[in-house]
Design an enzyme around this catalytic site. Structure first.
Site, mmCIF file in Angstrom:
data_model
loop_
_atom_site.group_PDB
_atom_site.id
_atom_site.type_symbol
_atom_site.label_atom_id
_atom_site.label_comp_id
_atom_site.label_asym_id
_atom_site.label_seq_id
_atom_site.Cartn_x
_atom_site.Cartn_y
_atom_site.Cartn_z
ATOM 1 N N HIS A 56 0.786 -1.191 0.150
ATOM 2 C CA HIS A 56 0.207 -0.146 -0.081
ATOM 3 C C HIS A 56 0.805 1.415 0.194
ATOM 4 O O HIS A 56 2.109 1.220 0.453
ATOM 5 C CB HIS A 56 -0.865 0.060 1.161
ATOM 6 C CG HIS A 56 -2.151 -0.865 1.159
ATOM 7 N ND1 HIS A 56 -3.242 -0.725 0.634
ATOM 8 C CD2 HIS A 56 -2.159 -2.091 1.752
ATOM 9 C CE1 HIS A 56 -4.019 -1.761 0.607
ATOM 10 N NE2 HIS A 56 -3.470 -2.529 1.254
ATOM 11 N N ALA A 61 13.217 -20.409 6.900
ATOM 12 C CA ALA A 61 11.956 -20.170 7.797
ATOM 13 C C ALA A 61 11.672 -18.857 8.100
ATOM 14 O O ALA A 61 12.486 -17.919 8.385
ATOM 15 C CB ALA A 61 11.852 -21.247 9.085
#
Length: 191
Positions: free
Chosen positions: A111, A139
């Site tokens: 955004h 991870a």
């Protein structure tokens, strides 16, 4: 093989094949069989191309915005581990033989931040995110928009990748920085 394990494997294989049929019927393009545990693709199925990849339990593929062919593309022999999210509005491509660890987030957009407007009403900034063949993400890695991770690069667990990663580089940290090249011996304190 233990009969219980055999029954379990048969059930998991059957469920994966059913998921292939289900997502193909919705419009996901699959050029080969894809191993799928309990994954989620909630919308825009025709924006996705899968080429013989493996998607583990909890993987979520979220194509957004207007329809676009190959908005999300995952190459053959790529493995995406548990609870990883792929979120794309323009172009998110993952090459062949890529390994992606659990709980990663990979996106091609974000955004804008405009004073006096709430985030929900602001337009999206679109980009392209590319992970090239043979790369490895540990991870919890976050890959942001307009990033290219080069061939055979490795991204350390928990890294936030905000800039391109050169081919064969090992990166780590927040934001991710090159710590060495693949094949170089890591520096060890006290040597």
């Amino acid at each position: 093989m233990n009969p219980v394990h055999l029954i379990h494997r048969f059930g998991m294989g059957t469920a994966s094949r059913c998921r292939n049929l289900y997502y193909r019927s919705l419009g996901v393009k699959m050029h080969q069989y894809c191993w799928m545990r309990q994954i989620e693709i909630p919308r825009n199925w025709s924006d996705i191309t899968l080429e013989g990849c493996a998607l583990d339990r909890g993987v979520t593929i979220l194509p957004g915005g207007p329809p676009k062919k190959d908005k999300i593309r995952i190459g053959e022999h790529t493995y995406i581990n548990r609870n990883t999210i792929l979120d794309a509005c323009n172009k998110l491509w993952i090459g062949k033989r890529v390994m992606i660890g659990p709980m990663c987030f990979i996106t091609d957009s974000d955004h804008t931040i405009v004073e006096g407007k709430d985030v929900k009403s602001q337009p999206m900034q679109l980009g392209e995110t590319i992970i090239e063949d043979g790369a490895w993400l540990g991870a919890g890695v976050v890959v942001l928009r307009n990033v290219r991770i080069g061939k055979l690069a490795a991204v350390g667990a928990g890294a936030v990748v905000t800039k391109d990663v050169p081919a064969g580089a090992v990166v780590a940290g927040v934001p991710a920085r090159v710590v060495r090249m693949v094949g170089e011996r890591p520096e060890v304190a006290g040597e």
